[in-house]
Design an enzyme around this catalytic site. Structure first.
Site, PDB file in Angstrom:
ATOM      1  N   LEU A   1       0.911  -1.147   0.012  1.00 14.15           N
ATOM      2  CA  LEU A   1       0.020  -0.034  -0.081  1.00 14.15           C
ATOM      3  C   LEU A   1       0.894   1.367   0.018  1.00 14.15           C
ATOM      4  CD1 LEU A   1      -2.738  -1.041   2.632  1.00 14.15           C
ATOM      5  CD2 LEU A   1      -2.821  -1.113   0.051  1.00 14.15           C
ATOM      6  N   GLY A   2       2.109   1.296   0.443  1.00 13.74           N
ATOM      7  CA  GLY A   2       2.962   2.375   0.469  1.00 13.74           C
ATOM      8  C   GLY A   2       4.484   2.076   0.925  1.00 13.74           C
TER       9      GLY A   2
ATOM     10  N   GLY B   1      10.333   4.615   2.052  1.00 12.41           N
ATOM     11  CA  GLY B   1      11.676   4.415   2.307  1.00 12.41           C
ATOM     12  C   GLY B   1      12.094   3.994   3.637  1.00 12.41           C
TER      13      GLY B   1
ATOM     14  N   THR C   1       4.028  -0.303   4.090  1.00 13.95           N
ATOM     15  CA  THR C   1       2.884  -0.833   4.466  1.00 13.95           C
ATOM     16  C   THR C   1       2.154  -1.658   3.665  1.00 13.95           C
ATOM     17  OG1 THR C   1       2.526   1.539   5.248  1.00 13.95           O
ATOM     18  CG2 THR C   1       0.459   0.154   5.233  1.00 13.95           C
TER      19      THR C   1
ATOM     20  N   ASP D   1      -0.583  14.443  12.350  1.00 17.34           N
ATOM     21  CA  ASP D   1      -0.261  14.364  10.900  1.00 17.34           C
ATOM     22  C   ASP D   1      -1.739  14.095  10.230  1.00 17.34           C
ATOM     23  OD1 ASP D   1       1.338  14.380   8.509  1.00 17.34           O
ATOM     24  OD2 ASP D   1       1.641  12.072   8.588  1.00 17.34           O
TER      25      ASP D   1
END
Length: 397
Positions: A18-19, A22, A26, A144
């Site tokens: 999903l992500g 670096g 995920t 965030d």
């Protein structure tokens, strides 16, 4: 290197990534030990310690796991598991509930432009989550909030995800914190390492502005550190004022808490902006009620529009209390049903224009009462009248 279909902890089978920023990866994974199919999909966050990963990254990762484990809110993904693997590379894993849906960032990228009504709904949903987080003991700051961390679930509810920057407020005064946040959404005090509850409110305000304008806050012009977005939106002045209050540069000038911001949005309280020498009140927008049913120059608030069950089911009585005298045509045979349908479709707008109301909430409460009365009195009465009419026709023919 992790691969699709690889199984971690003899339990979590990786489905798709999903992500990857670096530092963290995920993954959407399958929980092979799940007892129910609906719970088999999970989100797996992984941190490989070493290389570019610093101690601060590990501290944030562990803090996220510790705090998520304590949270219990229906709009926050549930903590499921935490583990570490020491095979060549030291991997740390955090497992969370999977929320089916689409992030607001994905919606923006797909060209979605959000209306004021949709944006208000999102604001209300997120503020309810922030009220829960901020009022915990100790309070929890997300730090965030941005479109990619807000999921529009398949159930049409908004979920707050990714607590990788989370901070609890139990630290002693003077302690240092890891600086986190996303430029454009995080306020200046957060980059100075001193986040407060109003910092989350700022991030929410910046996110809502992005949804309304379709432009990332970092790409908007600024004046005196304030986002200049008013000319790029088609929304009520009172909502603009509320957003400006959320995104004041100084945290002292913002709403004092998520609950205060929520109350101001729902109830239409007076809003004072630091760069204005006057109060900007909801009345300036809301109380164009009573402007006249023929007045097409005044804009009716979008959030009051919709079908009016009270006007449809009790048109003769509803018209009298809402000063919509045209509704009395519903008493005339042959055209009564047509008038009732017209009132159902246009009753909210006509009632707003025909009578003065204290606020939008006052208007909505009044119409809710008539909707209940219509269901309890109007509907049974209409069924009875139809029954008698059918019986009478059967007797004649």
């Amino acid at each position: 290197m992790l691969q699709v279909k690889e199984i971690l902890q003899e339990r979590y089978q990786l489905e798709r990534q999903l992500g990857n920023n670096g530092i963290r990866q995920t993954w959407l994974a399958q929980d092979l030990q799940a007892t129910e199919a609906a719970q088999s999909l999970v989100v797996l966050k992984l941190l490989a310690f070493g290389g570019a990963v610093q101690w601060d990254d590990l501290k944030l990762f562990e803090r996220e796991a510790q705090i998520l484990k304590q949270l219990d809110h229906p709009r926050i993904p549930q903590y499921l598991d935490y583990f570490c693997i020491d095979e060549r590379t030291l991997w740390f894993g955090l497992v969370q509930e999977y929320i089916a849906g689409e992030s607001l960032k994905e919606k923006l990228q797909n060209g979605t432009r959000f209306t004021e009504n949709q944006t208000r709904k999102i604001a209300v949903d997120v503020l309810k989550i922030l009220i829960y987080l901020h009022e915990l003991n100790p309070g929890v700051l997300h730090r965030d909030i941005k479109p990619s961390n807000l999921i529009w679930g398949e159930d049409n509810k908004i979920y707050l995800v990714d607590f990788g920057a989370v901070q609890d407020r139990a630290a002693k005064e003077g302690a240092t914190f890891t600086v986190v946040g996303t430029y454009g959404y995080a306020p200046m005090e957060q980059f100075g390492g001193r986040a407060v509850p109003a910092s989350d409110l700022y991030a929410l305000g910046a996110t809502l502005i992005h949804l309304l304008t379709g432009i990332a806050p970092a790409d908007l012009p600024q004046k005196d550190l304030r986002w200049q977005f008013v000319d790029k939106v088609h929304t009520s002045q009172v909502f603009v004022n509320w957003l400006q209050k959320l995104t004041e540069p100084s945290p002292e000038e913002r709403f004092t808490s998520a609950r205060v911001a929520f109350d101001a949005l729902k109830a239409g309280k007076a809003i004072q902006l630091s760069h204005e020498n006057k109060f900007l009140k909801v009345k300036e927008f809301v109380n164009n009620s009573g402007c006249g049913i023929r007045n097409t120059n005044e804009k009716v608030p979008e959030e009051i529009l919709g079908w009016n069950w009270g006007a449809f089911l009790l048109p003769w009585l509803w018209s009298w209390t809402n000063n919509v005298w045209i509704g009395l045509f519903s008493l005339i045979p042959h055209i009564g049903w047509g008038m009732a349908i017209a009132l159902g479709a246009n009753g909210n707008e006509w009632a707003w224009r025909s009578r003065e109301w204290r606020s939008i909430e006052h208007f909505k409460a009044h119409q809710r009462g008539w909707a209940i009365a219509g269901m309890m009195i109007g509907a049974p009465l209409s069924i009875l009248m139809w029954y008698l009419a059918i019986m009478l026709l059967g007797h004649w023919f």
